[in-house]
Structures are given as structure tokens and as C-alpha cells.
Design a protein around this motif. Sequence first.
Motif, short mmCIF file in Angstrom:
data_model
loop_
_atom_site.label_atom_id
_atom_site.label_comp_id
_atom_site.label_asym_id
_atom_site.label_seq_id
_atom_site.Cartn_x
_atom_site.Cartn_y
_atom_site.Cartn_z
N GLY A 164 -7.26 -37.62 33.43
CA GLY A 164 -8.63 -37.43 33.86
C GLY A 164 -9.07 -35.98 33.70
O GLY A 164 -8.44 -35.20 32.98
N THR A 165 -10.16 -35.65 34.39
CA THR A 165 -10.75 -34.30 34.31
C THR A 165 -10.70 -33.64 35.68
O THR A 165 -10.98 -34.29 36.69
CB THR A 165 -12.22 -34.39 33.84
OG1 THR A 165 -12.27 -35.06 32.59
CG2 THR A 165 -12.82 -33.00 33.70
N ILE A 166 -10.33 -32.37 35.70
CA ILE A 166 -10.33 -31.62 36.97
C ILE A 166 -11.79 -31.43 37.39
O ILE A 166 -12.55 -30.70 36.77
CB ILE A 166 -9.63 -30.26 36.82
CG1 ILE A 166 -8.17 -30.44 36.43
CG2 ILE A 166 -9.73 -29.46 38.12
CD1 ILE A 166 -7.31 -31.14 37.46
N GLU A 167 -12.15 -32.11 38.47
CA GLU A 167 -13.53 -32.09 38.94
C GLU A 167 -13.79 -30.91 39.86
O GLU A 167 -14.84 -30.26 39.79
CB GLU A 167 -13.84 -33.40 39.67
CG GLU A 167 -15.29 -33.57 40.04
CD GLU A 167 -15.56 -34.95 40.61
OE1 GLU A 167 -16.73 -35.35 40.66
OE2 GLU A 167 -14.60 -35.64 41.00
N LYS A 168 -12.79 -30.58 40.71
CA LYS A 168 -12.98 -29.51 41.68
C LYS A 168 -11.63 -28.93 42.09
O LYS A 168 -10.67 -29.67 42.29
CB LYS A 168 -13.71 -30.04 42.91
CG LYS A 168 -14.06 -28.96 43.94
CD LYS A 168 -14.83 -29.55 45.10
CE LYS A 168 -15.20 -28.47 46.12
NZ LYS A 168 -15.92 -29.05 47.29
N TYR A 201 -10.80 -36.49 38.46
CA TYR A 201 -11.67 -37.64 38.20
C TYR A 201 -11.05 -38.48 37.09
O TYR A 201 -10.82 -38.00 35.97
CB TYR A 201 -13.06 -37.18 37.79
CG TYR A 201 -14.00 -38.32 37.49
CD1 TYR A 201 -14.59 -39.05 38.52
CD2 TYR A 201 -14.27 -38.69 36.17
CE1 TYR A 201 -15.44 -40.11 38.25
CE2 TYR A 201 -15.11 -39.74 35.89
CZ TYR A 201 -15.69 -40.46 36.93
OH TYR A 201 -16.52 -41.52 36.65
N THR A 202 -10.76 -39.73 37.41
CA THR A 202 -10.17 -40.65 36.45
C THR A 202 -11.11 -41.84 36.26
O THR A 202 -12.03 -42.05 37.07
CB THR A 202 -8.80 -41.16 36.94
OG1 THR A 202 -9.01 -42.09 38.01
CG2 THR A 202 -7.90 -40.01 37.42
N PRO A 203 -10.88 -42.64 35.23
CA PRO A 203 -11.72 -43.83 35.04
C PRO A 203 -11.71 -44.76 36.25
O PRO A 203 -12.68 -45.49 36.49
CB PRO A 203 -11.09 -44.51 33.81
CG PRO A 203 -10.47 -43.38 33.05
CD PRO A 203 -9.96 -42.44 34.10
N ALA A 204 -10.62 -44.69 37.04
CA ALA A 204 -10.52 -45.58 38.20
C ALA A 204 -11.10 -44.96 39.46
O ALA A 204 -11.18 -45.60 40.50
CB ALA A 204 -9.05 -45.94 38.44
N GLY A 205 -11.52 -43.70 39.39
CA GLY A 205 -12.07 -43.01 40.55
C GLY A 205 -11.44 -41.65 40.74
O GLY A 205 -10.64 -41.19 39.92
#
Length: 734
Positions: free
Chosen positions: A10-14, A30-34
Motif C-alpha cells: 500500500g501507500t504510507i498515508e500518514k 493505505y491498502t486496497p482493503a483499507g
Amino acid sequence: MDNNDITLKGTIEKIIYKNENNGYTVAVLYTPAGSETITGSFPFVNEGENVEVSGNYTDHSVYGTQFSVNKLKISGIVSKAAVLKYLSSGIIKGVGPATAVKIVERFGENTLKVIENTPEDLSLISGISKEKAIKIGEEYKKRYGIKDLMMTLSPYSFSMDRCVKIYKTLGENCAEIIKENPYVLCGEDLGVSFEIAERIAYDNGIDKNSEKRLSAGVEYIITSNTANGHTSLPREKIIPVAVNMLESDYNRIDGICDRLISGLRISSFIMDGKEFLALPKYYNSERYIAAKLISMANSTEYKTDIDELEIDYVENKLGIKFHDNQREAVKMAFVNNIMILTGGPGTGKTTTLNAIIEIFTRKNADVVLTAPTGRAAKRMTELTGYDAKTIHRLLGVEPGDDNTRKFSHNEANPIKADVLIVDEVSMLDSLLFESLLKALPLNCRLILVGDTNQLPSIGAGNVLGDIIDSGRFNVMHLDTVFRQAKQSSIITTAHAIINGQECDFSNRSSDYFFLQKAYSNDTIDTVLSLCAERLPKTYNVDPIKNIQIICPSKKQDTGTHNLNNLLQACLNPQLNKEQLAYKDVYYREGDKVMQTKNNYDIEWVKDDGERGYGVYNGDVGYIVSIAKGVGKMTVRYDDKTVEYTREMLDEIDLAYAVTVHKSQGSEFEIVIIPLFNVPSKLRFRNLLYTAVTRAKKMLIIVGDKTMFNNMEANDKKTLRYTMLKHFITVYEDI
């Protein structure tokens, strides 16, 4: 990776939390699953980056379910939104949120490629000059260079601060350099242990019989022994150690030594019929010292005479009568370009020195005074009445990118001095003395002052001992203890120790006490009681500023580590004071601290606004304020203040108790020496003598008189393999 590990992408959101000291990070992925809360040591990750993590879910009593990361891999930044988030985080110096928007609007998903490969294109954007654009590119490469390095070294518990130092030393491609040859980390400038390099080498599949490993092992043995004071080692001693450490054979290691010599990575020379090996910088340093000293001694440019009447004049002015050897010492300073003045406490070194300074000054000579440490220089100023500078301050430290020693005064820009007087020369290591000599004019007269019975320098070398033992220079040893000095039990005890005479443990003078104790706990309790209650109440002294505990060792119950914690608790309790935790120490406002390594880059500010650089090994100060929220604290050293970040706290220690080595060059109003269960490798007469001679007005020894007697009886000195004496004596041949 464990077979039961779970993998998330996923992507590092915060970034929720990041500990800059140990790298521990809490972030939202943040991943595709949440979204998932992930935790672990990955300080190199920033918002907007795509990652792949492996680990397992854990349940935290306060924060609930979290994903504990065992392994993390950065897979890049893909989307335009991710690029904007990444740049807006402030990760690249010079790019804030507003500038980030402009850059991403112009270059979109190609933004990072532009910054990395053609940064000058950023100047097409309004508000970004070409110079700024190039700097942005450099910052980006630097950031990714450090990031690659930290990812390479993260399994081996390297701190961020250490990684930055490695990056500065090895350059942008440091991660690849280390994967190719991890043993570059073992160099003296980086100081990584050979054991850690071995782990990295094993993980990267480097053959244990490879030449790079064996060569690094031999160099490491020589390098690590500089910490023991050796500037060289006999080849016959190096090879067996290397054979054992590297699990190799004699002939292979012998051949490695030959190749290191031919490749100029180590230097070889014959001394006393044996071959010695040395790091080139120490070999060149001691050769230079020998050549410069002899050249200065032979210089005829600056000559001056002295007659008895001038000495008589100084006697009258100072209101004293010189002893014969003092008078001879004064004459010697004028008829020789190089002179060594030695002697213990109470033998008149200061009086002799004052006479020499007085007469040179009357002859309009430019006299300069210096000492290795700030405390030694301050004491020299107090005793002579003339301004004395530390050697570093005299030479003018110029901060460098890699925290290395750089001086503004050198052969091309010498200091202005007709006479240079150097005190506490026993503390001088070879590299610093080389730098000092490089800054001296050839016609400068040099007077070296020291006590040969004290401990040798912490750094490699035996400068004072080698110069005296060479027999090439004039030495005056003052050995008469004057009547006034004999009234001090501190001084008479010091001379009894160095002469191996029986000491009086029943002595109850006004300045020396021996408090016999049968157990270490009793020793500790007595030290704490003396500091916190008995001495402050009886003599009205400040227990932090006027009392110094001096320990033979860091370890043991009566060592500095344990005593500093106990003394801090009773002399400077927390009481709602701000404090900053680092490793196992809580630094607190009001604490007494000591700088434990030279830092040439750190900036200081004086009370009058003057600014400069450099805080040095042995400097003692006090914490005046702590900003816990930003991880910073301010320390006052005499008339200047220095700001430390959390990452710099490995450079300081609590200083309620210090080792004998760290106390050299200093005098303290009241000295307490806990003497119990001293490690056998430290039971030396010169260590005990050095500790005792630190006391100015009162000396209290607490502990075991049998231990005292054992140390006094051991007049052996730790052997140091050095080259200076050899190079001085064979100067004409080289």
C-alpha cells in the motif's frame, strides 16, 4: 522472513510517530482493503511512498490492533497524488507545500524523475532559480542515498545518526559500496566493529577467504589498537591475532600484509631489529613530529641571551628565592630552542614558568600559552596571569562536512609566536601534536611542560615520554618539594605514591582523609553522604560545582556509571524539572555533564553574542534548559552555551563522577576517590597518582587500603608501541 509472516502492500498515508533516535515509527498504511496502523523500525519511510511490508498483527492494550513490521521494502511512488503528498511533507529541503503543488502541476507523474535526472528543468517554474533547482536535485539524491543506506543497514541496528555519518564519508553510492565490501565500515573514521561487518558480509555472500575480508581484518587489528594508545604494532604480533580472528593460516595472512604494504594501505618500518606496521596517518604523523622538532631545535633564526641579573630581577619582583634547578631551568629556556620542563606537584613548575614568561615578555618576545583541554588552559591562565588557549582554539577549528579536524593555522598560515609554552603535554596524542607543530614557525621557541608520572594521552601516542626518552632535547626535571608544599598532605601523599613510600592512612589533616571501608555498599553510601550532606554542611560548598568524584573505572558498583545515576538522584532530583531520555540515561535540567568526544562542527554562542564552533573531549558544563517537545537541550560551558539535539546525546555523559582519564588536565576544589574492587587492568601507580593530584584543596579517598597499596606497588606502565622516539633518534638516516 518467517513462513507465517503476512504481506501487505500500500501507500504510507500518514506518519503518526517517528523516534529519530532509534528509528521506531508508527504509520498509517493505505491498502486496497483499507487502512492499517503499522509499527516497527523504518525511519527512512515518508508519506506518499508505496511499500511492501511483512509481519504480523498484534494487540496493544491502549492502541488496539496494529501490524508489527519485520521487513519493509519501498516499491516507489506512482500516482500524481502520492508524489504531491511526498513532496508536501517537507522531506526535501527547499520544497514546501506551495512549491510542491507547482512542481507536480508542471511535471505530473514524471516529477521525481525530473528532480533526480534533470533538476535544472525545475527552473522553468516561476520562483525557482536554476541554482535552487540544482540544490533540490542534490537534496533528493542525498535523501534517497541515505534511505538506501538505512534500508541496507536496518537489520543491523544502525542509528540514523550513524547512517548519516557513513553517507557523508562514503558518498551517494554508499549502500552499493557496503554491499560490495562491508569492511569499509571498519575504518577508523566510521568505527563500526568487525563483528557487525562480518554479519553484513555473510548476508551478502562474501567468501570468508576473500582478500577484501582478510585485508580488512589485518587493518582492523591495527586500527582498533590505536584505542589502546598504540601508533604501530610488531608484525610478529599482528599475524597470529589475525590468523585466529579470521580463521586463516599464517602464510595467507603474511601475504596479505605484504600486499597491504605494497598498496600503501599500511606502512612498514624496522625498529630495534623488528618489523612494525602502522596506519599511514600515524606513521606520517610521528615522522613529521620528529623532523619538525629537530629542525626547530637546530634553527638559528631567533636567538636571545640571559644573564644572572635578569633572573635576580624576577626573584625580587616575585618575592621568592629560586632553587638551583629552577634557576637552571630558566637559563635552559633561553639557550635552547626546545626545552622540556617536568616535575610533580609542589616542585615549583609554575614559579619557574612565570619567571620564564616574565623575562621573555621583558625582551618583547611574543609569548603564547596553550594546553590540550579547556580546563587545563583555564588553570594555566589562573596560575600565570596570562591568557592561555586550548590547542584547538589556538589553531582555529574550521568545521567540516565529516566532523574531521580542520585547522585554519597550518604550515601555510602559521600562528604568530616567538615562544610557545604547552602545558599538560602528557595528555597530547600524536595527531594533535602534529597539527600544533605544523602551525609553528620554524624559528619559534618551544617549551613543553608536563608530569611524566601521570597517565599517557587517551589518544594514540606517547608524545612526552618519547621526546624525553629520545635524549635529543634538553630536559629539566624539578624534584625538590618546597617547604610550603610539604604542608599539604595532598602533595606529600602524591609524592609518597610516586616514590613507592608507605602512606599514612590514619592521617587526619585539614586537606586529606582516608576513610576505610570493608564493602562496596559502604563505600557508595559514604560517597553519597559526603556529597549530599557532610561536606556541604561542614564547608558550605556547592556539591555539584565544588565536589568531583573521580573513579578508576566506568564499571563496577563504584564506577562512574552507577555513581552518576545515584548522585543525580540525590543532588539533582527530578522535582518537576524537564528531562530528556537517551538510552539508559535521563538528562535533567541542572545536571553536570561532560563532552566525551571532539565535535568540531557544533556551534556555540557566548554571552556577548560571539559565535564559534567546537566542543571538545573533557569539557564540563551544566544543562540550563530542555525543550522536551522538540528533543533539544542547552548546555553552558563557562561563558558559552551549546544546543544539543537528541541525536547528539551520545557525545555527552553525566559528570558527577568521571574516570581518572577524563579528569586529566583539571583541578577540582574537593576530590573524592572511591577505591574499591578496581579492575586488575587499572591497578597502576600512575593512575592512582593522577587521581590524587587532581585535588586542589581537599582529597578524600573512600574504600580499601589494600587496594590502595596494590596500586601504589605496581609501578609498571602500560606498554605503548609508538614510533616517535625511534624516528627522532634515527632522523639523520631518514
